[in-house]
Design a protein around this motif. Structure first.
Motif, PDB file in Angstrom:
ATOM      1  N   ASP A  29       0.845  -1.199   0.000  1.00 35.02           N
ATOM      2  CA  ASP A  29       0.000   0.000   0.000  1.00 35.02           C
ATOM      3  C   ASP A  29       0.879   1.248   0.000  1.00 35.02           C
ATOM      4  OD1 ASP A  29       1.017  -0.397   2.530  1.00 35.02           O
ATOM      5  OD2 ASP A  29      -0.765   0.385   3.562  1.00 35.02           O
ATOM      6  N   ALA A  30       1.873   1.249  -0.856  1.00 34.04           N
ATOM      7  CA  ALA A  30       2.886   2.306  -0.853  1.00 34.04           C
ATOM      8  C   ALA A  30       2.279   3.703  -0.889  1.00 34.04           C
ATOM      9  CB  ALA A  30       3.823   2.131  -2.038  1.00 34.04           C
ATOM     10  N   TYR A  31       2.749   4.548   0.006  1.00 32.09           N
ATOM     11  CA  TYR A  31       2.325   5.948   0.044  1.00 32.09           C
ATOM     12  C   TYR A  31       3.032   6.738  -1.054  1.00 32.09           C
ATOM     13  CZ  TYR A  31       0.941  10.369   2.267  1.00 32.09           C
ATOM     14  OH  TYR A  31       0.383  11.595   2.543  1.00 32.09           O
ATOM     15  N   LEU A  32       4.210   6.272  -1.444  1.00 34.84           N
ATOM     16  CA  LEU A  32       5.024   6.933  -2.458  1.00 34.84           C
ATOM     17  C   LEU A  32       5.391   5.940  -3.554  1.00 34.84           C
ATOM     18  CD1 LEU A  32       6.803   9.412  -3.381  1.00 34.84           C
ATOM     19  CD2 LEU A  32       8.677   8.277  -2.152  1.00 34.84           C
ATOM     20  N   SER A  33       5.215   6.356  -4.800  1.00 35.02           N
ATOM     21  CA  SER A  33       5.661   5.554  -5.934  1.00 35.02           C
ATOM     22  C   SER A  33       6.982   6.120  -6.442  1.00 35.02           C
ATOM     23  CB  SER A  33       4.608   5.583  -7.053  1.00 35.02           C
ATOM     24  OG  SER A  33       5.093   4.886  -8.198  1.00 35.02           O
ATOM     25  N   ASP A  34       8.062   5.399  -6.199  1.00 31.85           N
ATOM     26  CA  ASP A  34       9.383   5.846  -6.638  1.00 31.85           C
ATOM     27  C   ASP A  34      10.208   4.638  -7.094  1.00 31.85           C
ATOM     28  OD1 ASP A  34      11.824   6.966  -7.139  1.00 31.85           O
ATOM     29  OD2 ASP A  34      11.991   8.041  -5.246  1.00 31.85           O
ATOM     30  N   PRO A  35       9.905   4.122  -8.282  1.00 31.83           N
ATOM     31  CA  PRO A  35      10.659   2.959  -8.772  1.00 31.83           C
ATOM     32  C   PRO A  35      12.116   3.271  -9.059  1.00 31.83           C
ATOM     33  CG  PRO A  35       9.265   3.860 -10.502  1.00 31.83           C
ATOM     34  CD  PRO A  35       8.887   4.574  -9.237  1.00 31.83           C
ATOM     35  N   CYS A  36      12.452   4.545  -9.237  1.00 30.64           N
ATOM     36  CA  CYS A  36      13.832   4.922  -9.544  1.00 30.64           C
ATOM     37  C   CYS A  36      14.759   4.799  -8.342  1.00 30.64           C
ATOM     38  CB  CYS A  36      13.881   6.351 -10.056  1.00 30.64           C
ATOM     39  SG  CYS A  36      12.994   6.656 -11.584  1.00 30.64           S
ATOM     40  N   ALA A  37      14.205   4.887  -7.139  1.00 31.64           N
ATOM     41  CA  ALA A  37      15.042   4.929  -5.942  1.00 31.64           C
ATOM     42  C   ALA A  37      15.944   3.704  -5.829  1.00 31.64           C
ATOM     43  CB  ALA A  37      14.163   5.058  -4.703  1.00 31.64           C
ATOM     44  N   ALA A  38      15.469   2.553  -6.299  1.00 29.97           N
ATOM     45  CA  ALA A  38      16.247   1.318  -6.180  1.00 29.97           C
ATOM     46  C   ALA A  38      17.583   1.403  -6.910  1.00 29.97           C
ATOM     47  CB  ALA A  38      15.441   0.140  -6.711  1.00 29.97           C
ATOM     48  N   ALA A  39      17.685   2.304  -7.903  1.00 29.94           N
ATOM     49  CA  ALA A  39      18.936   2.444  -8.651  1.00 29.94           C
ATOM     50  C   ALA A  39      20.073   2.947  -7.775  1.00 29.94           C
ATOM     51  CB  ALA A  39      18.733   3.377  -9.844  1.00 29.94           C
ATOM     52  N   GLY A  85      19.495  21.051  -3.820  1.00 24.92           N
ATOM     53  CA  GLY A  85      20.153  19.933  -3.155  1.00 24.92           C
ATOM     54  C   GLY A  85      19.568  18.632  -3.671  1.00 24.92           C
ATOM     55  N   SER A  86      19.530  18.483  -4.980  1.00 22.88           N
ATOM     56  CA  SER A  86      18.747  17.444  -5.649  1.00 22.88           C
ATOM     57  C   SER A  86      19.080  16.017  -5.232  1.00 22.88           C
ATOM     58  CB  SER A  86      18.919  17.579  -7.172  1.00 22.88           C
ATOM     59  OG  SER A  86      18.176  16.628  -7.858  1.00 22.88           O
ATOM     60  N   GLY A  87      20.366  15.706  -5.110  1.00 22.14           N
ATOM     61  CA  GLY A  87      20.741  14.349  -4.701  1.00 22.14           C
ATOM     62  C   GLY A  87      20.130  13.280  -5.570  1.00 22.14           C
ATOM     63  N   THR A  88      19.402  12.346  -4.946  1.00 21.46           N
ATOM     64  CA  THR A  88      18.804  11.228  -5.689  1.00 21.46           C
ATOM     65  C   THR A  88      17.353  11.489  -6.078  1.00 21.46           C
ATOM     66  OG1 THR A  88      18.297  10.147  -3.568  1.00 21.46           O
ATOM     67  CG2 THR A  88      20.342   9.503  -4.677  1.00 21.46           C
ATOM     68  N   ASP A  89      16.924  12.739  -6.038  1.00 24.41           N
ATOM     69  CA  ASP A  89      15.582  13.095  -6.518  1.00 24.41           C
ATOM     70  C   ASP A  89      15.474  12.717  -8.001  1.00 24.41           C
ATOM     71  OD1 ASP A  89      13.304  14.329  -7.509  1.00 24.41           O
ATOM     72  OD2 ASP A  89      13.864  16.339  -6.881  1.00 24.41           O
ATOM     73  N   CYS A  90      14.449  11.933  -8.334  1.00 27.54           N
ATOM     74  CA  CYS A  90      14.293  11.441  -9.714  1.00 27.54           C
ATOM     75  C   CYS A  90      12.932  11.787 -10.312  1.00 27.54           C
ATOM     76  CB  CYS A  90      14.501   9.929  -9.764  1.00 27.54           C
ATOM     77  SG  CYS A  90      16.153   9.414  -9.288  1.00 27.54           S
ATOM     78  N   ARG A  91      12.345  12.886  -9.897  1.00 30.02           N
ATOM     79  CA  ARG A  91      11.010  13.237 -10.406  1.00 30.02           C
ATOM     80  C   ARG A  91      10.993  13.387 -11.921  1.00 30.02           C
ATOM     81  NH1 ARG A  91      11.042  15.767  -5.403  1.00 30.02           N
ATOM     82  NH2 ARG A  91       9.273  15.136  -4.098  1.00 30.02           N
ATOM     83  N   ALA A  92      12.064  13.893 -12.494  1.00 29.16           N
ATOM     84  CA  ALA A  92      12.108  14.082 -13.941  1.00 29.16           C
ATOM     85  C   ALA A  92      12.090  12.753 -14.685  1.00 29.16           C
ATOM     86  CB  ALA A  92      13.360  14.869 -14.331  1.00 29.16           C
ATOM     87  N   TYR A  93      12.365  11.661 -13.965  1.00 30.17           N
ATOM     88  CA  TYR A  93      12.428  10.336 -14.590  1.00 30.17           C
ATOM     89  C   TYR A  93      11.207   9.476 -14.257  1.00 30.17           C
ATOM     90  CZ  TYR A  93      17.372  11.384 -15.404  1.00 30.17           C
ATOM     91  OH  TYR A  93      18.542  11.955 -15.818  1.00 30.17           O
ATOM     92  N   ARG A  94      10.444   9.839 -13.243  1.00 35.39           N
ATOM     93  CA  ARG A  94       9.366   8.950 -12.815  1.00 35.39           C
ATOM     94  C   ARG A  94       7.968   9.557 -12.843  1.00 35.39           C
ATOM     95  NH1 ARG A  94       7.840  10.085  -7.605  1.00 35.39           N
ATOM     96  NH2 ARG A  94       9.258  11.344  -6.327  1.00 35.39           N
ATOM     97  N   LEU A  95       7.857  10.885 -12.896  1.00 35.11           N
ATOM     98  CA  LEU A  95       6.539  11.506 -12.922  1.00 35.11           C
ATOM     99  C   LEU A  95       6.081  11.747 -14.362  1.00 35.11           C
ATOM    100  CD1 LEU A  95       6.658  14.168 -10.061  1.00 35.11           C
ATOM    101  CD2 LEU A  95       5.753  11.839  -9.989  1.00 35.11           C
ATOM    102  N   PRO A  96       4.780  11.716 -14.608  1.00 40.04           N
ATOM    103  CA  PRO A  96       4.260  11.951 -15.967  1.00 40.04           C
ATOM    104  C   PRO A  96       4.246  13.437 -16.310  1.00 40.04           C
ATOM    105  CG  PRO A  96       2.432  11.553 -14.472  1.00 40.04           C
ATOM    106  CD  PRO A  96       3.690  11.338 -13.669  1.00 40.04           C
ATOM    107  N   LEU A  97       5.440  14.011 -16.419  1.00 39.00           N
ATOM    108  CA  LEU A  97       5.568  15.426 -16.738  1.00 39.00           C
ATOM    109  C   LEU A  97       5.542  15.643 -18.248  1.00 39.00           C
ATOM    110  CD1 LEU A  97       8.437  16.274 -14.214  1.00 39.00           C
ATOM    111  CD2 LEU A  97       5.978  16.663 -13.918  1.00 39.00           C
ATOM    112  N   ARG A 127      11.681  12.116 -18.531  1.00 37.42           N
ATOM    113  CA  ARG A 127      10.356  12.298 -19.116  1.00 37.42           C
ATOM    114  C   ARG A 127      10.078  13.763 -19.413  1.00 37.42           C
ATOM    115  NH1 ARG A 127       6.453   8.178 -15.840  1.00 37.42           N
ATOM    116  NH2 ARG A 127       5.183   8.547 -17.677  1.00 37.42           N
ATOM    117  N   CYS A 128      11.088  14.596 -19.185  1.00 36.36           N
ATOM    118  CA  CYS A 128      11.023  16.020 -19.503  1.00 36.36           C
ATOM    119  C   CYS A 128      12.461  16.497 -19.643  1.00 36.36           C
ATOM    120  CB  CYS A 128      10.286  16.789 -18.405  1.00 36.36           C
ATOM    121  SG  CYS A 128      11.158  16.828 -16.823  1.00 36.36           S
ATOM    122  N   GLY A 129      12.644  17.779 -19.876  1.00 36.58           N
ATOM    123  CA  GLY A 129      13.997  18.304 -19.961  1.00 36.58           C
ATOM    124  C   GLY A 129      14.666  18.330 -18.600  1.00 36.58           C
ATOM    125  N   VAL A 130      15.911  17.910 -18.526  1.00 37.30           N
ATOM    126  CA  VAL A 130      16.677  17.920 -17.273  1.00 37.30           C
ATOM    127  C   VAL A 130      17.949  18.734 -17.476  1.00 37.30           C
ATOM    128  CG1 VAL A 130      17.861  16.548 -15.529  1.00 37.30           C
ATOM    129  CG2 VAL A 130      15.826  15.636 -16.639  1.00 37.30           C
TER     130      VAL A 130
END
Length: 274
Positions: A29-39, A85-97, A127-130
């Protein structure tokens, strides 16, 4: 990002956050969908998390703040976002932007090296410009962001996850002033930051002591983020994790039980620039 901190501890702490997001993503019942984090999950990163002190780690805040950023970005309609301070933030890769959205990642030089390659190796593409901006947020980083293509005339979503807790009171004010000077009307800002009580909470004392020992001490806090942001021209709402643990919030979905404990005096903040 941390005052006086070497890049290595900063990157390690970012990897620890990826471990926590990956673990939440794996829940039925994941509160957050972040399949990229495992990388970014490695044995060293998992050990780093597991030795921080079970039961005294405010790990529940990590997926909550990430979900807050996701929901705000997806609903904002902005065409540019800035991850401080982006670090491992992967929103550009996992959100439908939308492809026309530009996502700016700012972090210390070297912190984002290899990030795109690791994600590509795991099968993720932007999924968008980075655009990566190597800059020290303790200094004058705004010109580098504008040079990279950011438009101060257009609204943006500013995201600062797990950042302000590492900055002194003076640095926090300076950073908020810089963001506000670049934030056009219609912009959004989301972040988390400890309440002053958190830094004195005996429940989290082992965690705070260990973070200091590892070179990433918690020093930043705000008593009233909404009042602070009002001084910079923002209209803000703020809720403590402790309050979420016992009640609801109109701009966050209800928490599963595992994200309610241990209740922590950490703010989740959502602000809009009229």
């Amino acid at each position: 990002m941390n005052e006086g901190v070497r890049p290595d501890p900063v990157k390690l702490s970012s990897d620890w956050m990826a471990v926590l997001r990956a673990r939440e993503h794996s829940q039925p019942d994941a509160y957050l969908s972040d399949p990229c984090a495992a990388a970014f999950v490695t044995p060293a990163a998992e050990t780093g998390v597991d030795t921080l002190g079970p039961g005294a780690l405010p790990s529940a805040v990590v997926p909550i703040r990430a979900r807050l950023g996701d929901l705000t970005l997806l609903s904002s309609g902005v065409r540019q976002a800035v991850s401080l301070g982006s670090g491992t933030d992967c929103r550009a890769y996992r959100l439908p932007l939308e492809p026309g959205v530009v996502y700016y990642e700012i972090d210390l030089p070297g912190q984002l090296t290899g990030k795109a390659e690791r994600l590509a190796a795991a099968g993720f593409a932007p999924r968008c410009g980075v655009r990566v901006v190597e800059a020290d947020l303790r200094r004058d980083w705004a010109p580098q962001l504008v040079t990279a293509g950011f438009s101060p005339a257009e609204p943006a979503h500013w995201i600062a996850e797990g950042l302000l807790s590492y900055l002194s009171a003076e640095r926090i004010q300076t950073l908020l002033a810089a963001v506000s000077s670049l934030a056009a009307p219609g912009s959004w800002l989301t972040f988390d930051i400890p309440h002053e009580r958190f830094l004195r909470d005996p429940v989290f004392e082992p965690f705070l002591r260990e973070m200091g020992r590892r070179g990433v001490p918690y020093v930043g806090a705000l008593a009233d983020p909404a009042e602070t942001l009002a001084g910079f021209g923002w209209s803000a709402s703020a809720v403590l994790h402790r309050e979420l643990a016992t009640g609801g919030c109109r701009w966050l979905p209800p928490l599963p039980e595992r994200l309610r404990t241990p209740p922590a005096d950490v703010w989740l903040v959502r602000a809009h620039r009229p």
